[in-house]
Design a protein around this motif. Structure first.
Motif, mmCIF file in Angstrom:
data_model
loop_
_atom_site.group_PDB
_atom_site.id
_atom_site.type_symbol
_atom_site.label_atom_id
_atom_site.label_comp_id
_atom_site.label_asym_id
_atom_site.label_seq_id
_atom_site.Cartn_x
_atom_site.Cartn_y
_atom_site.Cartn_z
ATOM 1 N N VAL A 153 0.593 -1.546 -0.254
ATOM 2 C CA VAL A 153 0.483 0.288 -0.163
ATOM 3 C C VAL A 153 0.830 1.707 0.244
ATOM 4 N N TYR A 154 2.022 1.295 0.533
ATOM 5 C CA TYR A 154 2.824 2.107 0.352
ATOM 6 C C TYR A 154 3.780 2.533 -1.118
ATOM 7 N N ASN A 155 3.518 1.267 -2.545
ATOM 8 C CA ASN A 155 4.261 1.714 -3.072
ATOM 9 C C ASN A 155 3.703 3.199 -4.116
ATOM 10 N N SER A 156 4.433 3.467 -5.276
ATOM 11 C CA SER A 156 4.488 4.400 -5.605
ATOM 12 C C SER A 156 5.322 4.984 -7.038
ATOM 13 N N PRO A 157 4.587 3.973 -7.998
ATOM 14 C CA PRO A 157 4.149 4.579 -7.988
ATOM 15 C C PRO A 157 2.893 2.898 -7.407
ATOM 16 N N LEU A 158 0.556 3.166 -7.162
ATOM 17 C CA LEU A 158 0.571 2.058 -6.542
ATOM 18 C C LEU A 158 0.359 0.754 -7.612
ATOM 19 N N GLU A 159 0.423 0.120 -6.919
ATOM 20 C CA GLU A 159 0.258 -1.239 -7.797
ATOM 21 C C GLU A 159 -0.551 -2.059 -7.363
ATOM 22 N N SER A 160 -1.828 -2.498 -8.846
ATOM 23 C CA SER A 160 -2.730 -3.518 -8.583
ATOM 24 C C SER A 160 -2.336 -4.997 -8.566
ATOM 25 N N PRO A 161 -3.871 -5.671 -7.941
ATOM 26 C CA PRO A 161 -4.596 -5.243 -7.158
ATOM 27 C C PRO A 161 -3.733 -5.151 -5.666
ATOM 28 N N LEU A 162 -3.914 -4.374 -4.684
ATOM 29 C CA LEU A 162 -3.376 -4.481 -3.046
ATOM 30 C C LEU A 162 -3.489 -6.157 -2.739
ATOM 31 N N HIS A 163 -2.470 -5.481 -1.785
ATOM 32 C CA HIS A 163 -2.778 -6.534 -0.758
ATOM 33 C C HIS A 163 -2.182 -6.645 0.373
ATOM 34 N N SER A 164 -2.340 -7.613 1.324
ATOM 35 C CA SER A 164 -1.854 -8.024 2.569
ATOM 36 C C SER A 164 -2.013 -8.983 3.123
ATOM 37 N N VAL A 165 -0.699 -9.964 3.413
ATOM 38 C CA VAL A 165 -1.060 -11.313 3.376
ATOM 39 C C VAL A 165 0.401 -11.369 4.572
ATOM 40 N N HIS A 166 0.128 -12.473 5.416
ATOM 41 C CA HIS A 166 0.410 -12.484 6.445
ATOM 42 C C HIS A 166 1.586 -14.558 6.874
ATOM 43 N N VAL A 167 2.214 -13.808 7.336
ATOM 44 C CA VAL A 167 3.859 -15.494 7.110
ATOM 45 C C VAL A 167 2.357 -17.009 7.556
ATOM 46 N N PRO A 168 1.904 -17.920 6.979
ATOM 47 C CA PRO A 168 2.048 -18.937 7.832
ATOM 48 C C PRO A 168 2.133 -19.698 8.693
ATOM 49 N N ASP A 169 3.142 -19.652 8.891
ATOM 50 C CA ASP A 169 3.918 -20.796 10.231
ATOM 51 C C ASP A 169 3.823 -19.427 10.905
ATOM 52 N N ALA A 170 4.221 -17.901 11.193
ATOM 53 C CA ALA A 170 5.030 -16.816 11.721
ATOM 54 C C ALA A 170 4.886 -16.914 13.093
ATOM 55 N N ILE A 171 4.019 -17.739 13.558
ATOM 56 C CA ILE A 171 3.940 -17.646 15.550
ATOM 57 C C ILE A 171 5.267 -19.192 15.310
ATOM 58 N N GLU A 172 5.089 -20.177 14.893
ATOM 59 C CA GLU A 172 7.080 -21.015 15.761
ATOM 60 C C GLU A 172 7.718 -20.433 14.526
ATOM 61 N N GLU A 173 7.282 -19.347 13.825
ATOM 62 C CA GLU A 173 9.354 -18.969 13.459
ATOM 63 C C GLU A 173 9.338 -17.668 14.391
ATOM 64 N N ALA A 174 8.415 -17.105 15.386
ATOM 65 C CA ALA A 174 9.189 -16.438 16.316
ATOM 66 C C ALA A 174 9.483 -17.155 17.352
ATOM 67 N N VAL A 175 8.745 -17.923 17.338
ATOM 68 C CA VAL A 175 9.148 -19.043 18.931
ATOM 69 C C VAL A 175 10.431 -19.055 19.016
ATOM 70 N N ARG A 176 11.145 -19.722 17.753
ATOM 71 C CA ARG A 176 12.491 -20.595 17.082
ATOM 72 C C ARG A 176 13.701 -19.344 16.789
ATOM 73 N N LEU A 177 12.995 -18.312 16.754
ATOM 74 C CA LEU A 177 13.880 -17.017 16.797
ATOM 75 C C LEU A 177 14.314 -16.180 18.414
ATOM 76 N N ASP A 178 13.666 -16.759 18.819
ATOM 77 C CA ASP A 178 12.924 -15.479 20.307
ATOM 78 C C ASP A 178 12.660 -14.620 20.081
ATOM 79 N N ALA A 179 11.835 -14.313 19.524
ATOM 80 C CA ALA A 179 10.869 -12.950 19.454
ATOM 81 C C ALA A 179 10.097 -12.829 20.806
ATOM 82 N N VAL A 180 10.213 -11.748 21.600
ATOM 83 C CA VAL A 180 9.282 -11.233 22.402
ATOM 84 C C VAL A 180 7.948 -10.917 21.798
#
Length: 279
Positions: free
Chosen positions: A84-111
């Motif tokens: 959503v920050y791109n200049s010029p804007l791309e189409s279509p817009l998107h916002s996606v998350h890493v499917p296994d993000a929480i397990e990765e965060a645990v492995r990386l010792d995130a707070v």
């Protein structure tokens, strides 16, 4: 269990935190890379400066976590990618998350992990994508005791073909912060309001969920420190600043100044004196 990790994010004495965001590369916008072209060096500089946390992506987090010693900043991990920050804007817009993000965060010792809640004029489907991401991440976060930082961002249409930019309207920010609270945020990262004296209303909308204030675009040092002082006085529990630190001529100095305000309630003039070539 989330409290165990939050104990490493918030300072034991002040109860506040300074998180320096260096996750800009995830958003595929060249202009965001100024000051962070050399990420190993950037991370080393920030570690030496000593904020409470550094916010990084999945791919860059090992640069922090491979550093030895007990006193390095904690990791907050970015879990989503948007265009959503791109200049010029791309189409279509998107916002996606890493499917296994929480397990990765645990492995990386995130707070904690961070995810957007975007409100874009004319694109309600992007907020729906964000909500679906939040609900999916929340399920795993609860299971693993990982604090979920939701970043409610009210945006406005940029000029011409430019990407969206921040809308500081108090009522809009309050409404989206309230939705973040309703979705189960453990932390909320919210923009400052255009009228900074309104910020206590944002804190109220979050109820007992700690609010960390987003830094946004570059401003002069005095403005940044005065704004920080104002939001803390109204109940914010800390700040998440990126470009105002990493694009500064003296990243260590501005970090020291912000830490002084955040943790010691140092007067702005005293904090300014910690910055080399203060402006």
């Amino acid at each position: 269990m989330t409290q165990y990790r939050l104990n490493r994010l918030f300072d034991a004495r002040s109860g506040r935190a300074l998180d320096v965001a260096v996750d800009h590369g995830a958003f595929h916008e060249h202009g965001f890379l100024a000051g962070i072209e050399d990420m190993p060096r950037t991370v080393e500089t920030l570690v030496d400066a000593g904020p409470d946390a550094i916010q990084l992506t999945l791919g860059q987090a090992p640069l922090l976590q491979r550093i030895r010693g007990k006193r390095k900043p904690a990791l907050v991990m970015r879990t989503d990618i948007a265009n959503v920050y791109n200049s010029p804007l791309e189409s279509p817009l998107h916002s996606v998350h890493v499917p296994d993000a929480i397990e990765e965060a645990v492995r990386l010792d995130a707070v904690a992990v961070c995810v957007n809640l975007l409100d874009l004029p004319g694109h309600p489907e992007i907020r729906e994508q964000c909500i679906r991401s939040i609900l999916a991440l929340r399920s795993d976060a609860h299971r693993f005791g990982m604090p979920l930082m939701i970043e409610p961002l009210v945006m406005r249409i940029g000029d011409g073909a430019e990407g969206y930019s921040v809308d500081g309207d108090t009522e809009k920010i309050i409404t989206l912060v309230r939705q973040a609270r309703e979705l189960g945020a453990d932390l909320i990262k919210a923009d400052p309001t255009d009228d900074i004296s309104d910020y206590h209303r944002v804190v109220q909308a979050a109820a007992d969920t700690p609010v960390l204030v987003r830094g946004g675009g570059r401003v002069d040092d005095r403005t940044l420190l005065e704004r920080t002082e104002a939001v803390l006085a109204q109940g914010a529990r800390g700040i998440v600043y990126g470009r105002n630190v990493i694009q500064h001529a003296d990243p260590a100095g501005i970090t020291a100044a912000l830490m002084a305000v955040v943790h010691r309630d140092a007067p702005v003039d005293e904090a300014l004196a910690l910055i080399g070539g203060a402006r």
